[in-house]
Design an enzyme around this catalytic site. Structure first.
Site, short mmCIF file in Angstrom:
data_model
loop_
_atom_site.label_atom_id
_atom_site.label_comp_id
_atom_site.label_asym_id
_atom_site.label_seq_id
_atom_site.Cartn_x
_atom_site.Cartn_y
_atom_site.Cartn_z
N GLY A 80 2.20 10.27 2.40
CA GLY A 80 0.99 10.30 3.22
C GLY A 80 0.50 11.71 3.45
N VAL A 121 -0.04 14.13 1.34
CA VAL A 121 0.40 15.18 0.41
C VAL A 121 -0.71 15.45 -0.60
CG1 VAL A 121 2.09 15.74 -1.39
CG2 VAL A 121 2.81 14.49 0.67
N HIS A 135 1.30 4.33 5.86
CA HIS A 135 0.40 3.63 4.94
C HIS A 135 -0.88 4.46 4.70
CE1 HIS A 135 0.59 -0.56 3.28
NE2 HIS A 135 -0.64 -0.28 2.91
N SER A 174 2.61 -2.20 -7.03
CA SER A 174 2.41 -3.02 -5.83
C SER A 174 2.43 -4.50 -6.18
CB SER A 174 1.05 -2.67 -5.22
OG SER A 174 0.63 -3.68 -4.33
N ARG A 231 -3.90 3.88 7.04
CA ARG A 231 -4.71 2.66 6.87
C ARG A 231 -4.30 1.54 7.81
NH1 ARG A 231 -7.20 3.06 1.83
NH2 ARG A 231 -7.16 0.88 1.19
N PRO A 281 2.94 2.79 -4.25
CA PRO A 281 2.30 1.53 -4.68
C PRO A 281 0.91 1.38 -4.10
CG PRO A 281 3.89 1.13 -2.91
CD PRO A 281 4.01 2.58 -3.26
N LYS A 304 9.68 0.99 3.14
CA LYS A 304 8.48 1.84 3.22
C LYS A 304 7.71 1.51 4.50
CE LYS A 304 4.20 2.86 0.67
NZ LYS A 304 3.12 2.18 1.37
N GLY A 360 -0.64 8.34 -2.83
CA GLY A 360 -1.45 7.24 -3.35
C GLY A 360 -2.84 7.68 -3.77
N ARG A 361 -3.62 8.14 -2.80
CA ARG A 361 -5.03 8.44 -3.10
C ARG A 361 -5.21 9.46 -4.23
NH1 ARG A 361 -4.77 7.75 2.38
NH2 ARG A 361 -6.11 6.17 3.33
N TYR A 363 6.56 -7.52 -0.70
CA TYR A 363 6.41 -7.97 0.69
C TYR A 363 7.30 -9.19 0.84
CZ TYR A 363 2.08 -5.20 0.89
OH TYR A 363 1.16 -4.18 0.87
N THR A 418 7.74 -3.03 1.83
CA THR A 418 6.77 -2.45 2.77
C THR A 418 6.79 -3.25 4.06
OG1 THR A 418 5.37 -1.60 1.01
CG2 THR A 418 4.31 -1.98 3.12
C1 FMN Z 1 -6.38 1.79 -2.04
C2 FMN Z 1 -4.98 1.75 -1.52
C3 FMN Z 1 -4.21 0.61 -1.70
C4 FMN Z 1 -2.90 0.55 -1.20
N1 FMN Z 1 -2.13 -0.57 -1.46
C5 FMN Z 1 -0.84 -0.60 -1.03
C6 FMN Z 1 0.00 -1.71 -1.35
O1 FMN Z 1 -0.41 -2.66 -2.01
N2 FMN Z 1 1.28 -1.67 -0.89
C7 FMN Z 1 1.77 -0.62 -0.16
O2 FMN Z 1 2.94 -0.64 0.24
N3 FMN Z 1 1.00 0.44 0.13
C8 FMN Z 1 -0.28 0.48 -0.29
N4 FMN Z 1 -1.05 1.58 -0.02
C9 FMN Z 1 -0.47 2.73 0.71
C10 FMN Z 1 0.17 3.71 -0.28
O3 FMN Z 1 1.33 3.17 -0.86
C11 FMN Z 1 0.58 5.00 0.43
O4 FMN Z 1 1.39 4.69 1.52
C12 FMN Z 1 -0.61 5.85 0.89
O5 FMN Z 1 -1.62 5.87 -0.08
C13 FMN Z 1 -0.11 7.26 1.18
O6 FMN Z 1 -1.12 8.07 1.65
P1 FMN Z 1 -1.97 9.08 0.71
O7 FMN Z 1 -3.00 8.20 0.07
O8 FMN Z 1 -2.51 10.05 1.67
O9 FMN Z 1 -1.05 9.68 -0.29
C14 FMN Z 1 -2.37 1.66 -0.49
C15 FMN Z 1 -3.15 2.81 -0.32
C16 FMN Z 1 -4.43 2.86 -0.82
C17 FMN Z 1 -5.23 4.13 -0.64
#
Ligand code: FMN
Length: 398
Positions: A302, A304, A270, A100, A273, A71, A246, A324-325, A123, A149
């Protein structure tokens, strides 16, 4: 994958860095990926690999490959096609999409975007009525799974956003004006439509009365630092299907998740982040698998970026990976078509990796195909044994 430089070219700098950045010194962000390099893959030769089956079953759903899309909030920031474009691309690829709470698209709109399986990421807000409302809407809309999360009692310290002048919703500032001008495609769509509202919570703010509070302030005010395992257990009871937590990394938390009725956890920091210095998810798999046995499905989230990363995570005991990214870069680069292309390339890479490994199916991936890394049980025990004060670390006897 080469979508990151494309995204960098397409997006105004504050938005690119909002995706790309992490907390504090970004050590965890970088380590999430480099940690995979500490594991090597040991191929088995002379096996018939003319047919490779990447299919697996996770969260009660058949997936065409062991991958989920994590998400991510506010996808309108990155491309005007928003979350439904990603959901459709995931559906076409036969994998699961997670929406999300912070999305710019509603639970109902995304439910109708493509036929693929979907998970809603929730959430537990201070306003439990809103949380209950999300659960009911996700059930009615037919989501397969609910994902709570838990690693965001507050937002992490993302210094890139301060430096680039990232504000929400995006605004032209003196600092960022040049980069908006250098991204004509994005800026053209911004000028045509700049509705960046978080579709699932907007009605709550409207109910507060015009101008009472901005949407962002409202959402920030809803994060509840007092959340506990009792709250997670309460939410698990509300959801009849697969329930995922998560943001866990420790074996003790994973055990607790199993006890309160979770069916899976996403081992995640996350994406680096939140807490900088948190361990890489890949290094947490084996200790958590040891702790919970088969009581939970483990999804590794995370860092991958490559098919070899997925193979390593599964060999260590994960059921699937998530990212995610990579899909956000692809979305920014080319909308739905960009995400589809990225997933097609990844599938080809995964088939090739499996064939080179001499593995025909996901079930054949186990520790026997790994060398190095955090696998040995004694090493694992040592790694998760708390360091006893400074003296122990410096080798000074107390
Ligand atoms: C721009 C951005 C927004 C995100 N927003 C959420 C979110 O709303 N809820 C959440 O649980 N995780 C959020 N995440 C975390 C992602 O779900 C995920 O854990 C993370 O991107 C995994 O790392 P990776 O980007 O290296 O794959 C966000 C990540 C990014 C990069």
């Amino acid at each position: 994958m080469d979508f990151r430089p494309l995204a960098r070219r397409r997006l105004p700098a504050p938005l690119f860095h909002y995706i790309d950045g992490g907390a504090d010194d970004e050590w965890t962000l970088n380590n999430n990926t480099t940690a995979f390099e500490r594991y090597e893959l040991l191929p088995n030769q002379l096996r018939d690999v003319s047919r490779i089956d990447l299919g697996t079953r996770v969260l009660g759903t058949d997936l065409s490959m062991p991958l989920l899309l994590s998400p991510t909030g506010m996808n309108r920031l990155f491309h005007h096609e928003r979350e439904p474009a990603v959901a459709r691309a995931a559906g076409k690829a036969g994998i699961l999409y997670s929406l999300s709470t912070m999305g710019n698209s509603s639970i109902e709109e995304v439910a109708g975007a493509g036929a693929g399986p979907k998970m809603f990421q929730i959430y537990i807000f201070k306003d439990r009525g809103l949380t209950r409302e999300f659960v009911e809407r996700a059930k009615d809309a037919g989501y397969q799974a609910l994902c709570l999360t838990v690693d965001t009692p507050l937002a992490g310290n993302r210094e890139r956003d301060l430096r680039t002048g990232m504000v929400m919703p995006p605004r032209f500032t003196w600092k960022s004006l040049a980069s908006f001008a250098a991204s004509p495609h994005w800026t053209w769509h911004y000028l045509r439509n700049h509705d960046f509202r978080m579709a699932n919570v907007a009605h709550r703010v409207d109910a507060l009365g015009a101008g009472a509070m901005s949407l962002i302030d409202y959402v920030n005010s809803q994060f509840d630092r007092a959340l506990s395992w009792e709250d997670a257990a309460w939410l698990a009871e509300q959801w009849p299907g697969p329930f995922v937590i998560k943001g866990l990394q420790s074996p003790a938390d994973a055990r607790r998740a199993a006890e309160i009725g979770a069916s899976a956890i996403m081992i995640s920091n996350h994406g680096g982040r939140q807490l900088d210095s948190a361990p890489a998810p890949v290094d947490c798999i084996a200790p958590i698998r040891d702790a919970v046995g088969d009581a939970l499905e483990l999804i590794v989230d995370g860092g991958v970026r490559r098919a070899t990363h997925i193979v390593k995570a599964l060999a260590l005991g994960a059921n699937a990976c998530s990212f995610g990214r990579p899909y956000l870069y692809a979305l920014a680069a080319g909308g739905q078509a960009g995400v589809e292309r990225m997933l097609t390339l990844l599938r080809c890479e995964l088939e090739k990796t499996m064939a080179l490994m001499g593995c025909r199916s996901i079930a054949e991936l186990d520790e026997s195909v790994l060398v190095g890394g955090n696998r040995n049980t004694d090493e694992r025990r040592d790694q998760f044994r708390p360091v006893q004060g400074h003296h122990a670390r410096r080798g000074i006897s107390s």
